[in-house]
Design a protein around this motif. Structure first.
Motif, mmCIF file in Angstrom:
data_model
loop_
_atom_site.group_PDB
_atom_site.id
_atom_site.type_symbol
_atom_site.label_atom_id
_atom_site.label_comp_id
_atom_site.label_asym_id
_atom_site.label_seq_id
_atom_site.Cartn_x
_atom_site.Cartn_y
_atom_site.Cartn_z
ATOM 1 N N ILE A 31 49.328 48.599 36.285
ATOM 2 C CA ILE A 31 48.090 48.489 35.525
ATOM 3 C C ILE A 31 48.380 48.493 34.035
ATOM 4 O O ILE A 31 49.446 48.890 33.598
ATOM 5 N N GLY A 32 47.385 48.076 33.282
ATOM 6 C CA GLY A 32 47.488 48.118 31.837
ATOM 7 C C GLY A 32 47.081 49.484 31.307
ATOM 8 O O GLY A 32 47.070 50.478 32.035
ATOM 9 N N THR A 33 46.697 49.535 30.049
ATOM 10 C CA THR A 33 46.356 50.810 29.430
ATOM 11 C C THR A 33 44.896 51.194 29.620
ATOM 12 O O THR A 33 44.555 52.363 29.521
ATOM 13 N N PRO A 37 38.698 50.820 37.941
ATOM 14 C CA PRO A 37 38.359 51.396 39.242
ATOM 15 C C PRO A 37 39.544 51.282 40.211
ATOM 16 O O PRO A 37 40.381 50.380 40.091
ATOM 17 N N GLN A 38 39.619 52.195 41.143
ATOM 18 C CA GLN A 38 40.734 52.223 42.102
ATOM 19 C C GLN A 38 40.855 50.910 42.879
ATOM 20 O O GLN A 38 41.962 50.429 43.102
ATOM 21 N N GLN A 44 45.125 44.467 42.118
ATOM 22 C CA GLN A 44 46.156 44.028 41.191
ATOM 23 C C GLN A 44 47.549 44.216 41.803
ATOM 24 O O GLN A 44 48.416 43.359 41.652
ATOM 25 N N LEU A 45 47.764 45.324 42.507
ATOM 26 C CA LEU A 45 49.042 45.532 43.198
ATOM 27 C C LEU A 45 49.296 44.401 44.185
ATOM 28 O O LEU A 45 50.399 43.873 44.273
ATOM 29 N N GLN A 46 48.259 44.032 44.929
ATOM 30 C CA GLN A 46 48.394 42.957 45.906
ATOM 31 C C GLN A 46 48.666 41.629 45.210
ATOM 32 O O GLN A 46 49.558 40.875 45.614
#
Length: 93
Positions: A31-33, A37-38, A44-46
């Motif tokens: 993730i960025g800074t 939301p979870q 984003q991981l996917q």
């Protein structure tokens, strides 16, 4: 496999995925800074593939054929206008 076996397997998968995600989050790779939301973090991981397996997980031609057949057969059943409450089933034996 019993229901308890499936439950233990599911819990282990969630814990493993959580540990992997947390380690990537701590490294700043996922993730960025800005706070997010979870769900967006998991997506984003996917999308970025940072938590992807190093091992190929391709289906065999027979597995793909069975999956395609199940998918096509799913169109043979009409979608009901509504679902009755209380008939969804149970995992208790």
């Amino acid at each position: 496999m019993s229901v308890n076996g499936y439950l233990v397997g599911a819990v282990l998968m969630v814990v493993s995925a959580s540990v992997t995600a947390n380690s990537l989050l701590a490294q700043g790779r996922a993730i960025g800074t800005e706070p997010r939301p979870q769900t967006e973090r998991w997506l984003q991981l996917q999308r970025e593939g940072n938590a992807a397996s190093r091992y190929s997980q391709a289906a065999t031609p027979a597995e793909r054929e069975l999956a395609n057949r199940r998918w096509l057969e799913s169109y043979e059943h009409p979608i009901p206008d509504f679902f009755e409450q209380g008939i969804e089933g149970s995992i208790d034996n």
